[in-house]
Design a protein around this motif. Structure first.
Motif, PDB file in Angstrom:
ATOM      1  N   GLY A   1      -0.794   8.406  -4.576  1.00 35.24           N
ATOM      2  CA  GLY A   1       0.101   7.335  -5.024  1.00 35.24           C
ATOM      3  C   GLY A   1      -0.621   6.075  -5.444  1.00 35.24           C
ATOM      4  N   PRO A   2       0.173   5.047  -5.722  1.00 39.84           N
ATOM      5  CA  PRO A   2      -0.363   3.789  -6.239  1.00 39.84           C
ATOM      6  C   PRO A   2      -1.052   2.984  -5.141  1.00 39.84           C
ATOM      7  N   PRO A   3      -1.993   2.158  -5.529  1.00 45.17           N
ATOM      8  CA  PRO A   3      -2.751   1.355  -4.565  1.00 45.17           C
ATOM      9  C   PRO A   3      -1.896   0.310  -3.858  1.00 45.17           C
ATOM     10  N   TYR A   4      -0.741  -0.040  -4.441  1.00 46.45           N
ATOM     11  CA  TYR A   4       0.054  -1.091  -3.811  1.00 46.45           C
ATOM     12  C   TYR A   4       0.841  -0.593  -2.612  1.00 46.45           C
ATOM     13  N   SER A   5       0.664   0.679  -2.281  1.00 46.08           N
ATOM     14  CA  SER A   5       1.457   1.237  -1.202  1.00 46.08           C
ATOM     15  C   SER A   5       0.601   1.665  -0.008  1.00 46.08           C
ATOM     16  N   ALA A   6       0.960   1.167   1.147  1.00 45.67           N
ATOM     17  CA  ALA A   6       0.283   1.594   2.365  1.00 45.67           C
ATOM     18  C   ALA A   6       0.558   3.073   2.603  1.00 45.67           C
ATOM     19  N   HIS A   7       1.775   3.480   2.287  1.00 47.48           N
ATOM     20  CA  HIS A   7       2.134   4.882   2.457  1.00 47.48           C
ATOM     21  C   HIS A   7       1.180   5.767   1.668  1.00 47.48           C
ATOM     22  N   SER A   8       0.868   5.306   0.496  1.00 44.35           N
ATOM     23  CA  SER A   8      -0.019   6.067  -0.353  1.00 44.35           C
ATOM     24  C   SER A   8      -1.352   6.304   0.351  1.00 44.35           C
ATOM     25  N   GLN A   9      -1.927   5.248   0.857  1.00 48.10           N
ATOM     26  CA  GLN A   9      -3.233   5.366   1.518  1.00 48.10           C
ATOM     27  C   GLN A   9      -3.162   6.232   2.766  1.00 48.10           C
ATOM     28  N   GLU A  10      -2.083   6.037   3.502  1.00 43.87           N
ATOM     29  CA  GLU A  10      -1.944   6.829   4.719  1.00 43.87           C
ATOM     30  C   GLU A  10      -1.803   8.313   4.405  1.00 43.87           C
TER      31      GLU A  10
END
Lengths: 348, 348
Positions: B190-199
């Motif tokens: 996902g996009p870098p603006y999302s913590a969910h993405s990184q997790e």
DNA sequence: ATGAAAGCGCTAACAA
DNA sequence: TTGTTAGCGCTTTCAT
């Protein structure tokens, strides 16, 4: 205690003046650490919260806000409209606040009142059709001189309007089908709270009357605006119709069409071979489906953008500009879900 | 003239007192028809509009409003969250105002400030991850004692939180695939603006590390959050990978998965025969696709509902309650887009 | 039917 | 550093 604490309450309890409390609130450097701490403690203890509305009454100008009232949170159609509004409102410095009435005229009333109380600069509203035609909140807006733009024509109210010609849209959908040799066409109609829904039904009628086919009331199947509606109605309808099965369905919107697609799939009917389906709205999603869906393109973004233009123009005018009525065109986008009956016969 | 006209301006121009103008504004019966008309005319002429914020300052209590800040207007995921918030907030008399940051930390800042200025009762925020980790507006909220609940964990800020365990969610998705014999799995991130993405990326790693497979950085393919992203990345990726084609892809979310599905279709690759795909979020739409999509169910409504519960509880408490941290579980929902590699081999 | 004055909760200017 | 006063734009007594 009854009401919320005010700055005076805090001041009294902390043994200082209102001015000092205000200084603490605004992080002024002119307060001694001791006082600051004491005041902060009292604030916390009393759970005090300053009323933004009273603070400076600063909003008067610095605060540009547009309220947008939609009817369904879960319909990507509105995402398009929102994008359009944002595209023009954003660069001009307006913040966009969205609220949904979920099709209820009463909820719309509440929501509009709330936004008005919040002092939004102006409103863009997709009005819900109440049984009781309750548009008092719209008159209220006029009385209070809060500019607004309607996204659906509604009788009995003079205002800016941005709308599309739904009658034509639905007529074209039916026309498209008739051209390709379909003669047994039904329409899965939208919810009663929508003017668009009614106009599209009218458009279907019109499509028939402009052909040699004769329209019958049973061709209109009450459905709704959501995928579930299309699915359930589809299942029920095609189970019931037996041999006398329509060769094509036009749907109130794309969501209904998607639901219908699923129903047909589960019933073992093939699209478009057994049944042609045409949606309405032309959601971006349409290109992504297994069988891309023929749909009537509604210029969603353009609608939002036009509404925002008009609203902002009004907001920034010295004196109220004349009412604007914009009607945008819809257009059938042919994809894979509709087939030509004539050539199909030929093939067979 | 510079500033907006006030009631005093109107009064002066109309040759009456402020009180009279106010009476006209509020449709009091105590005004003579003549005066009323005159005042009305002046109001119209000056394009006067009363400031709701000054009117009575009535809002203090009568006005329950929850502001919800989301990150993408066009993601049905948020429709679920909104529905949850509405379900609990509505009956309690709160009006819901939604604004989107479109993933921009700066826009989020503006939007939150606007809502605070509007005096919303409280906020529910899906925070965008800014490069600069700009959370000043959140501190501002604390300073002004405006309660809020975060829908994504964010470092450096103490607050109520409702979140899901994204690491587990993504791990389960990968685990599901590995269990079915997949060994070449990539993740469309996902996009870098999302913590969910990184997790979720972290979860993918975890999934590998809990198996005998070895993780490689190239397994993470930066993509985005929208259908277009999944489509374009999918097209590019599967065109480029040649013979060394992954047998399965886990996606940041369902929208990306839908885009990927389209790309695969256009490339002539079959799902799940050639490639298995698993999404995340479990949108209602998933059941409606031609090949229903395996997805990780995120309890969207529950999240919204829980956040609203906590927020309202805080709002209505006499004194600030302790901070709540709620973590909800995700769960893989198996549909038709993932296949068992082992049995497929057997069949072949 | 209308005007004058007080007050809403807050900030700002000025003294002290 | 703090308190006092005035004033923001409006509504609401209370006289007149």
């Amino acid at each position: 205690m009854g009401h919320n604490p005010t700055i005076a309450d805090v001041a009294e309890r902390a043994g200082v003046s209102k001015g000092t409390v205000s200084a603490v609130l605004n992080d002024k450097s002119s307060v001694s650490d001791a006082t600051r701490k004491r005041v902060r403690d009292v604030i916390k203890a009393m759970n005090y919260r300053p009323r933004a509305s009273a603070q400076h009454l600063l909003q008067g100008d610095g605060d540009r806000t547009i309220g947008l009232v939609i009817k369904e949170d879960d319909n990507p159609y509105y995402a398009g409209v929102i994008a359009g509004v944002r595209r023009v409102a954003g660069p001009r410095g307006y913040v966009l606040l969205v609220a949904s009435s979920e099709g209820s005229s009463e909820a719309e009333h509440r929501v509009v009142e709330a936004m008005a109380a919040k002092d939004v600069s102006g409103l863009i509203i997709t009005p819900a059709l109440g049984e009781e035609a309750d548009v008092t909140h719209l008159f209220e807006l006029k009385r209070r001189n809060i500019p607004f733009v309607l996204l659906e024509r509604i009788r009995g109210i003079q205002s800016h309007i941005v709308d599309i010609d739904n009658v034509l849209a639905a007529r074209d959908a039916v026309g498209h089908l008739i051209e390709r040799g379909h003669s047994h066409i039904v329409h899965f109609a939208g919810p009663p709270y929508s003017a668009h829904s009614q106009e599209r039904v009218e458009g279907v009628r019109r499509g028939f009357s402009e052909s040699s086919l004769v329209f019958r009331d049973e061709f209109i199947v009450p459905t709704g605006a959501h995928m579930e509606d299309g699915y359930e109605t589809g299942l029920a309808y095609f189970r019931a119709c037996g041999a006398d099965r329509p060769t094509a369905v036009t749907c109130y919107n794309d969501l209904v069409a998607i639901g219908l697609l699923r129903a047909l799939r589960e019933l073992g009917l093939r699209v478009p071979d057994d049944v042609s389906v045409v949606g309405c709205d032309d959601l971006p999603l349409m290109d992504y489906l297994g069988t891309p869906l023929t749909s009537v393109r509604i210029p969603k973004e353009e609608m939002g953008a036009a509404a925002a233009e008009i609203l902002i123009r009004h907001l920034e005018a010295e004196e109220p500009p004349p009412l604007e009525k914009v009607t945008l065109d819809a257009e059938v986008v042919v994809r894979a879900s509709t087939t030509d009956l004539a050539s199909a016969d030929r093939a067979a």
